[in-house]
Design an enzyme around this catalytic site. Structure first.
Site, PDB file in Angstrom:
ATOM      1  N   TYR A 154       6.520   2.079   9.436  1.00  0.00           N
ATOM      2  CA  TYR A 154       5.278   1.843   8.682  1.00  0.00           C
ATOM      3  C   TYR A 154       4.355   3.058   8.723  1.00  0.00           C
ATOM      4  CZ  TYR A 154       2.112  -1.589   6.515  1.00  0.00           C
ATOM      5  OH  TYR A 154       1.327  -2.302   5.648  1.00  0.00           O
ATOM      6  N   LYS A 161      -4.115   0.369   7.326  1.00  0.00           N
ATOM      7  CA  LYS A 161      -4.439  -1.052   7.448  1.00  0.00           C
ATOM      8  C   LYS A 161      -5.494  -1.283   8.540  1.00  0.00           C
ATOM      9  CE  LYS A 161      -1.787  -2.929   4.305  1.00  0.00           C
ATOM     10  NZ  LYS A 161      -2.375  -3.576   3.112  1.00  0.00           N
TER      11      LYS A 161
END
Length: 255
Positions: A154, A161
């Site tokens: 990720y 995020k």
């Protein structure tokens, strides 16, 4: 039979595929009585085709959340269609390929800046663009992927995020005086277009096969969409700055 969003007017971003959380949010919102308007970028025609699969017609507006021109005209275009807004859904995230897939230590700042702008700062941009239409208050709901942890593959979307989650809290703080709530849904992995753009996404998603107390189906975005709709409704009148997990319970599992 009445729905929990009867009479609500909702703007939803990020409807790119029928498999997306945003699409199922729009579907459930309409089923629960809402009038829905969609935004799309960079291919509004794609969203217009997908929108035909919704229970009711939905207008599509082109919106690049990094463009001041697009943001400045948004309120006027939405007002022509709906008059005002009761809710906004932020389902926008993007990172260049060199910011994903195990390249964390080598990603240039330019790519990190793009990920932060599109995935985090855009929540503030969208909220401020829509705020003039929410004179009576309302609910802003975004989508995150639990930023407490460093996930395989990720990479810089993780810090993006984390920035999104912090941005939501600060918006909740500053918009509360206007009776505008801001919350996030932290969903488990879904086989959406955004997910498929992450190299090695299968390795990340495989965590759910081993650690989720509730069976998790990557092909079913509706549970997350239902969570978004619940936060858009009046059933959470004093909940703001919160992150609600719709992930089968993985977030609370120990080592």
């Amino acid at each position: 039979m009445s729905g929990i969003l009867d009479g609500k007017r909702i703007l939803i971003t990020g409807v790119l595929m029928e498999s997306s959380i945003a699409f199922h949010t729009a579907k459930v919102a309409q089923e629960q009585g809402a009038e829905v308007i969609l935004t799309a970028f960079p291919r509004p025609t794609l969203t217009e085709r997908i929108a035909k699969k919704l229970p009711k017609p939905a207008k599509v507006i082109e919106l690049d959340v990094t463009s001041d021109e697009h943001l400045d005209r948004l309120a006027g275009l939405v007002k022509e269609e709906l008059g005002s807004l009761d809710g906004v859904v932020h389902s926008i995230g993007f990172a260049p390929q060199d910011a994903l897939g195990g390249n964390f230590l080598n990603t240039p700042f330019e790519s990190v800046a793009t990920a932060m702008h599109v995935s985090a700062f855009s929540l503030k941009s969208l909220a401020m663009a829509c705020k003039p239409l929410m004179a009576d208050g309302g609910s802003i709901v975004g989508l995150t992927f639990d930023a407490q942890f460093a996930w395989p593959q990720y990479d810089w979307m993780g810090p993006a995020k984390a920035a999104l989650e912090a941005t939501s809290r600060y918006l909740a703080r500053d918009l509360g005086k206007d009776s505008i709530r801001c919350n996030l849904i932290s969903a488990g992995p879904i086989g959406s277009m955004a997910a498929k753009s992450i190299p090695g996404f299968g390795e990340l998603a495989d965590v759910w096969n081993h650690r989720s107390p509730l069976e998790w189906n990557m092909a079913d975005p509706e549970p997350a969409g239902c969570g978004v709709v619940a936060l858009l409704s009046d059933f959470f009148p004093k909940t703001t700055g919160e992150i609600i997990h719709v992930d089968g319970g993985v977030h609370m599992m120990g080592a």
